[in-house]
Structures are given as structure tokens and as C-alpha cells.
Write an enzyme that holds these catalytic residues in place. Structure first.
Site, PDB file in Angstrom:
ATOM      1  N   ASP A  90      -0.438  51.747 -15.933  1.00 50.85           N
ATOM      2  CA  ASP A  90      -1.002  52.100 -14.638  1.00 50.85           C
ATOM      3  C   ASP A  90      -0.212  53.298 -14.089  1.00 50.85           C
ATOM      4  OD1 ASP A  90      -2.517  51.824 -12.263  1.00 50.85           O
ATOM      5  OD2 ASP A  90      -0.870  50.717 -11.330  1.00 50.85           O
ATOM      6  N   THR A 137       0.064  54.344 -10.267  1.00 49.84           N
ATOM      7  CA  THR A 137       0.735  54.090  -8.996  1.00 49.84           C
ATOM      8  C   THR A 137       1.641  52.868  -9.080  1.00 49.84           C
ATOM      9  OG1 THR A 137      -1.174  55.014  -7.857  1.00 49.84           O
ATOM     10  CG2 THR A 137       0.387  53.755  -6.527  1.00 49.84           C
ATOM     11  N   ASP A 195      23.234  20.087 -30.189  1.00 51.48           N
ATOM     12  CA  ASP A 195      23.876  21.295 -30.698  1.00 51.48           C
ATOM     13  C   ASP A 195      23.123  21.960 -31.840  1.00 51.48           C
ATOM     14  OD1 ASP A 195      24.512  19.602 -32.859  1.00 51.48           O
ATOM     15  OD2 ASP A 195      26.400  19.037 -31.924  1.00 51.48           O
TER      16      ASP A 195
END
Length: 713
Positions: free
Chosen positions: A407, A409, A15
């Protein structure tokens, strides 16, 4: 050469960050362990065993430390059965072993206190049984941790403080401190369990069963066992049980559970669907394209869990700092306890009491968990929005990005051509589109698919074509209603007929906008022009504006021709570098880095991989290639340009949360340190300062789970 095998376990009962260091120290000291890594966020441990590791040694060591252990690939039900006494399960925190121990200790404290009030003459030793109930399990863990490499654990500090308080006559406070410590541990466990469950909850989006079609009949089988290539039946209202491709039917798909998109998407034959999304209004048949362990949601969970194991620079610094901090706290506590009585004749009981309180104040739990809790919450919040970030180092670096290189495309554009212009000559536009669609009806070429998609969208008829013939590099021709028709490139069209100057100028203008133009001939007469282009994504302009409004420069890097790239760049308002080879993109990224930019490179193809690797942060887009996803540091799963800005915003929100946590952890300790030395606060406020700060830090980190970014849907 043998492949190095790693074994994964799920650990119950972790924990806080000190649990991680205790487990790592203990397991790394076992003979035959070559490597060990523990993730608090995912509740897992990965070990690389050597040939001389004794069977069962790992399991015995973990259980000796007070945690549960199960194989990493154990079914959920089996895992729950092993860990039900340790971890939060379905919100039933009161059923855990920690809750039971806390309740029994609290009850013993109350009964003992009442007994002391009723019989005040009874000495303070009446509190010893209640103290033993809570302290013995804590002390046992402290001793085991000390024997396995962690002498300065929170349990050791707690044990020293409680036993010391007992011997100076503060037994009542000793029991109270132990009880408050157990309450704090319980709260930490609940908070950590909820944070851990936030990402695993994604797995619940996928239905447990699926209707598979075999030999014309449907059969319900576990979704986990769906084989690749099988066809499943998805009824209206059902969640889709696997990633796949629609082979029959047309329906609106609600992708909100996976992508966050609020508007369902209309999908038909050939379209991709994701596991966990909801079919809203028609029966679909879907061919399975990914196994249960490799579907979109499984990959997201796996990548996020792996990312949570990667420590941010801030976390590595805090971890290193804490290794010196805890022994220093012991030294300071000892000095406070002995120096005033020896040097100035102070009361031994008073100053020992203050020294013990300082031990409790100085526990490093809140400080150590300040970073990993926020990182884990940030990674989980991002994953739920389709933003995969591969580790804390990446999430920390994203906020410093000053240039995003994209980029064209498939990143700034849709990655497929679309019909943008229909120019009719002597007949309606719908007729021109209908004739062109008839000619392309048998083709799978991207330009042909664009025309057919436009015809479908415009609901124009597609009449049958006869004697269809394709000529490479020129176009297609055939007979339509007894008339010869052709769809040709401008060059091929000029070989068959004369194009007047106005038409030639129009073709040149469309070409100048980066569009591909086809000329439709009916006989030897021009019937019209159809222009197509890979168009920008709907949110591209807004996404780039988001970046620029944050003071981040943008740059398009593309291998496409300069005319097309410049036309797209002008529409989007972005600087363009065109005609680039993969190595050129990488060179430009490095050039920008030398100029002082922190560069994020965004792309989706193989040719982007070198630049993605060279950039400070590589971000893969949507349906990118596997190599782009593997090379990148992060991924925008749903292809939204705006999500790049969202990812940077998430990084900033996460780092802001981390500094809030560090400030709160150290600030509370500083305040209580001063108030303890001047005698305002004592042992039980000191333990509240520690456990309270830990819970506060964890809950503050969990606020990040509500982060959503800008939703453009």
C-alpha cells in the site's frame, strides 16, 4: 449459544518435544476433555473441557506424568513457587529436581564404582542400588506414559535398555547410561528454559510500579493496576510503565529496548509512548491508553506465544514421521538382538547388547525438536525486533515470497502530509511560512498541521491572527498586522486575483509531482506558494532495494489518485497501480498468484484487509488498524519498509537452521548406528549420541536469538 471456554495452564518440567506428545496423549484420553494443545516454546497447555470433566483430573494426570502444573494466569511468584523443583529459575538450574536426581545418581555411581575397584570380587549386582536411584523415576514415567497413550516414549526405550543391560551382565554400563541420560535431560531443560525465557524476558522491561497523579499529588502503585485514562509521572531515567500519550513535557525517548532503534526519539505533547521505553532527559506526564494486559509488550508476548503453537509444515511432517520411526527403532533393535544369534550362531550377549544400544541411538528427541526449537527461536528473535510472525507455517512460507505488493499511504509513505516546497514572491520564505502558520494556528486539518509542524521545525514566529475564517473547499483568511491575508486553493486564489503564467506553471509542476499546493495572498497580491505531500518513509528506497537485491519483485497498490501515486512511485522506483478500491487490490493479488507469484501483501488500513487475507502472506504495518493486524499473518510493528526484507531474511535463516538441525540429528544417529553394529561403540556412547544431539540441536536453534537483521537507525 454458550461460548466455548478454554483453560490455560503453565507446565513445568517440559524440555523436549516428546514431552508435548506425552502430555497431549494423556490429557486427551481423560473423560470430558474436548480439545488439548501443548506449547513447548511457551511452556503452556490449553484445554477445552466438556461438562463431565472431573474436578482436578487434569492436574492429577499432569503430576502423574512427572510434571508440575499451575494456572496460566498465576502470578509469576506463585508459579515459580510451584515449579521451582522442575524448571530453570533465575539461572539456578542446580536447584531443580532434575539436577538433584542427577547429582544423587552420579554420586551413587562414583561410590559404587570405587567400592567395586576396592573389592573386585563383589559381583556386578553392587551397581543395582545406584541403578535404582536413577532408573526408578524414569521407569515410573515410562509406565505412566504407556498407560496414557504413549508406549514408545524415550523413557520406555531407556528403561528397556538399562534393564536389559543389567541382565546380560553390563550393570556398570547400565548405571552409566542412566546417569548420562539424566545429564542429557538436565542440559535439555537448561537450554529449553533459556530459549523459553528469551521472549518472556520482554515482560521485565516494564517497571513493576508507576507514579500516578491524583488530586495534585503523586502516589506509587503497581503498574499492573493502572487504570485507563490515569496520568502517570515519568522522571528522567525512568522506564515508562504503560502505553500512553504525552500530555505534558518534551523529552527524548530511548525506544531501543522495544524497537531496537539506537537513536532516542524526541517526543512531546500528543505523541505516543510505549511501555518499557526509557525517558532520558525531562519530566513527562503521560495519559495511560492501554491496560497492563494490553500494552505493546503484552500483545507481543501473547501473539508470539500463540504463534509458537502453530506448527510449520516441516514440523507436522517430522511429528508424523516420528510416530512410525520410534516403533521401527524397536523392531530394528529386536532384529539386531535375535537374528545374528539365530541365523549365524552369534553370541547372544553380544548382539542383545548391540540391540539395546540401537534402542538408545534411535530415540527421536533430537529429530522431533529440530523444527520447533528453531521456529520458537526465530519467532522470539523477530519479536524483539518488532517483527511479529503468527506461527511456524508463516515463517516457513515467507522465504518463498517472490512478489511484495505494498500500500502507499502509511506503508511506503508516512501517512501524513509534510511541507515539501515554499515558494516566496517578493518576501523571505520564513515570512511566507510565518504568515501561513498564523492562518492555520487554530485548525486541526492535516494540511494545517503540516504547516504548523514545519514552522515549529524552522523556528519561525507564529503571530496572532484576527477575524480568522475558514471557507469550506477554498481555504482560510484573516487579519494579520492590519492586513488581510488568505491561504487558498489555486482555484479559489484565481477567483480573487490574477496568477501570472510563471506562477501557474509552477503550480502545475508541483501538482504534477503529486503535491497539494496552497496560495498565500496578502491583500490581493500573491505572497507565495506552499506545497505539501505525504512523503515516502526515510527507509523506503533502501527497503525496496533490499527486496529487489533478493530477487523479489515489488508493486504499489493504492486507492490514491494516479498522478500522486505515479510521482511517489517514480521517486521510489516501484511499479504502480492506482485509484483502486479494496476489491481491486484483492483481484490484483489473485491475478499475480495465478501468474505463479508467491505474494506478500503489505498494508495498514481497513481497505487493505481483503487483499491481506487473499495474499499468501499478509503483513500489517506499524500503527495499522486493528482489522489489518487481525487479518494479517505477520506485522511490522515499527513501520520500517526495510523490515519486510528483514522478515524474509529471518525466515530464510530459520529454515536454514532447521535443515542444519535435521542433518545433525539424523547424521549422528547414522554414524553411531554403523559403529555400534560393527562393535566400535556401545551403550554409553549411544546415549551420548542421543542426548548430545538433542542438546546440540537446541543450542544451534538458540543461535537464532542473536539475529538482528539490518539496522538502519
Amino acid at each position: 449459544m454458550a461460548v466455548e471456554q478454554k483453560i490455560k495452564y503453565r507446565i513445568g518440567g517440559m524440555d523436549c518435544a516428546s514431552c508435548v506428545s506425552k502430555i497431549e496423549n494423556a490429557i486427551s484420553r481423560l473423560p470430558g476433555i474436548e480439545e488439548v494443545g501443548v506449547s513447548l516454546a511457551s511452556g503452556t497447555m490449553t484445554v477445552r473441557p466438556g461438562p463431565d470433566l472431573a474436578k482436578g483430573a487434569v492436574e492429577r494426570q499432569i503430576k502423574a506424568l512427572g510434571y508440575s502444573i499451575a494456572p496460566g494466569d498465576a502470578p509469576t511468584d506463585a508459579l515459580a513457587a510451584k515449579q521451582e523443583h522442575f524448571d530453570l529459575r533465575d539461572g539456578s538450574w542446580w536447584k531443580t529436581r532434575k539436577a538433584m536426581l542427577t547429582a544423587v545418581t552420579g554420586a551413587a555411581l562414583v561410590l559404587t564404582y570405587i567400592g567395586h575397584l576396592v573389592f573386585p570380587a563383589v559381583p556386578q549386582w553392587i551397581f543395582v542400588p545406584a541403578l535404582a536411584i536413577g532408573l526408578i523415576p524414569v521407569a515410573r514415567r515410562a509406565v505412566v506414559a504407556a498407560m496414557t497413550g504413549t508406549p514408545f516414549s524415550i523413557e520406555m526405550l531407556m528403561t528397556i535398555a538399562a534393564v536389559g543391560a543389567l541382565f546380560i551382565g553390563a550393570a556398570e554400563e547400565a548405571v552409566t547410561v542412566v546417569f548420562l541420560f539424566l545429564v542429557g535431560e538436565l542440559l535439555e531443560g537448561v537450554a529449553a528454559g533459556r530459549a523459553r525465557a528469551s521472549i518472556r524476558g520482554l515482560a521485565d522491561l516494564v517497571p513493576k510500579t508507576a507514579l500516578i497523579e491524583r488530586n495534585g499529588t503523586s502516589e506509587e502503585i503497581p503498574a499492573q493496576s493502572l487504570p485507563l485514562g490515569s496520568v502517570i509521572l515519568v522522571r528522567p531515567g525512568d522506564r515508562i510503565a504503560a502505553d500512553g500519550e504525552i500530555v505534558e513535557g518534551n523529552s527524548a525517548i530511548n525506544e531501543a529496548p522495544v524497537t531496537g532503534e539506537s537513536v532516542p526519539k524526541q517526543k512531546g505533547v500528543g505523541d505516543t509512548v510505549f511501555a518499557g521505553t526509557i525517558n532520558t532527559d525531562a519530566v513527562l506526564r503521560v495519559r495511560v491508553t492501554a491496560t497492563a494486559g494490553d500494552n505493546t509488550i503484552s500483545r507481543v508476548i501473547r501473539l508470539v506465544e500463540e504463534a509458537q503453537d502453530s506448527k510449520a509444515p516441516t514440523q507436522r511432517f517430522i511429528d508424523k514421521f516420528s510416530t512410525y520411526y520410534t516403533p521401527a527403532v524397536l523392531v530394528v533393535g529386536a532384529l539386531v538382538a535375535v537374528v545374528p544369534p539365530l541365523a549365524w550362531g552369534g553370541s547372544w550377549s553380544e548382539w542383545i547388547y548391540k540391540g539395546l544400544a540401537i534402542l538408545l541411538i534411535g530415540c527421536p528427541c533430537a529429530l522431533v525438536i529440530s523444527t520447533p526449537a528453531a521456529i520458537a527461536a526465530g519467532l522470539s528473535a523477530g519479536a524483539r525486533r518488532g517483527l511479529l510472525i503468527k506461527g511456524g507455517a508463516v515463517i516457513e512460507l515467507l522465504r518463498m515470497v517472490t512478489l511484495v505488493a505494498l500500500d502507499k499511504t502509511g506503508t511506503l509513505t508516512e501517512g501524513r502530509p509534510m511541507v515539501t516546497d515554499i515558494v516566496s514572491v517578493g518576501r523571505p520564505e520564513a515570512k511566507v511560512l510565518s504568515m501561513a502558520a498564523a492562518l492555520e494556528s487554530g485548525s486541526s486539518h492535516p494540511l494545517a498541521l503540516a504547516i504548523l509542524e514545519k514552522a515549529k521545525a524552522e523556528k519561525v514566529p507564529v503571530p496572532p491572527i484576527f477575524a480568522a475564517k475558514a471557507t469550506a473547499g477554498k481555504g482560510v483568511s484573516g487579519t494579520l498586522g492590519g492586513e488581510k491575508v488568505s491561504l487558498l486553493s489555486p482555484k479559489a486564489a484565481r477567483e480573487q486575483t490574477r496568477l501570472d503564467q510563471a506562477l501557474s506553471d509552477q503550480i502545475d509542476a508541483l501538482n504534477g509531482e503529486g503535491k497539494t499546493v496552497s496560495v498565500l495572498l496578502a491583500g490581493e497580491d500573491v505572497a507565495g506558494l506552499i506545497a505539501m505531500r505525504d512523503e515516502p518513509r526515510e527507509d523506503a528506497v533502501h527497503g525496496l532495494r533490499m527486496l529487489k537485491s533478493d530477487g523479489i519483485d515489488t508493486l504499489m497498490l493504492t486507492g490514491d489518485n494516479e498522478r500522486t501515486a505515479k510521482a511517489i512511485g517514480a521517486n521510489l522506483g516501484i511499479e504502480v497501480r492506482a485509484g483502486l478500491m479494496p476489491e481491486d487490490k484483492q483481484t490484483i493479488v489473485r491475478e499475480k498468484q495465478r501468474q505463479g507469484f508467491v505474494v506478500a501483501k503489505v498494508g495498514d488500513g481497513i481497505n487493505d484487509a481483503p487483499a491481506l487475507a487473499a495474499a499468501d502472506v499478509g503483513i500489517a504495518m506499524g500503527g495499522g488498524t486493528d482489522i489489518a493486524l487481525e487479518t494479517a499473518d505477520a506485522a511490522v510493528l515499527h513501520g520500517r519498509v526495510a523490515d519486510i526484507g528483514n522478515m524474509i531474511d529471518l525466515s530464510r535463516a530459520t529454515m536454514g537452521n532447521i535443515w542444519q538441525n535435521i542433518t545433525a540429528a539424523l547424521g549422528l544417529k547414522a554414524v553411531f548406528l554403523v559403529t555400534t553394529i560393527i562393535g566400535v561403540t556401545g551403550l554409553w556412547p549411544a546415549i551420548l549420541a542421543d542426548t548430545g544431539a538433542t542438546v546440540l540441536v537446541t543450542m544451534n536453534a538458540m543461535r537464532l536469538l542473536a539475529w538482528k537483521g539490518q539496522n538502519l537507525s
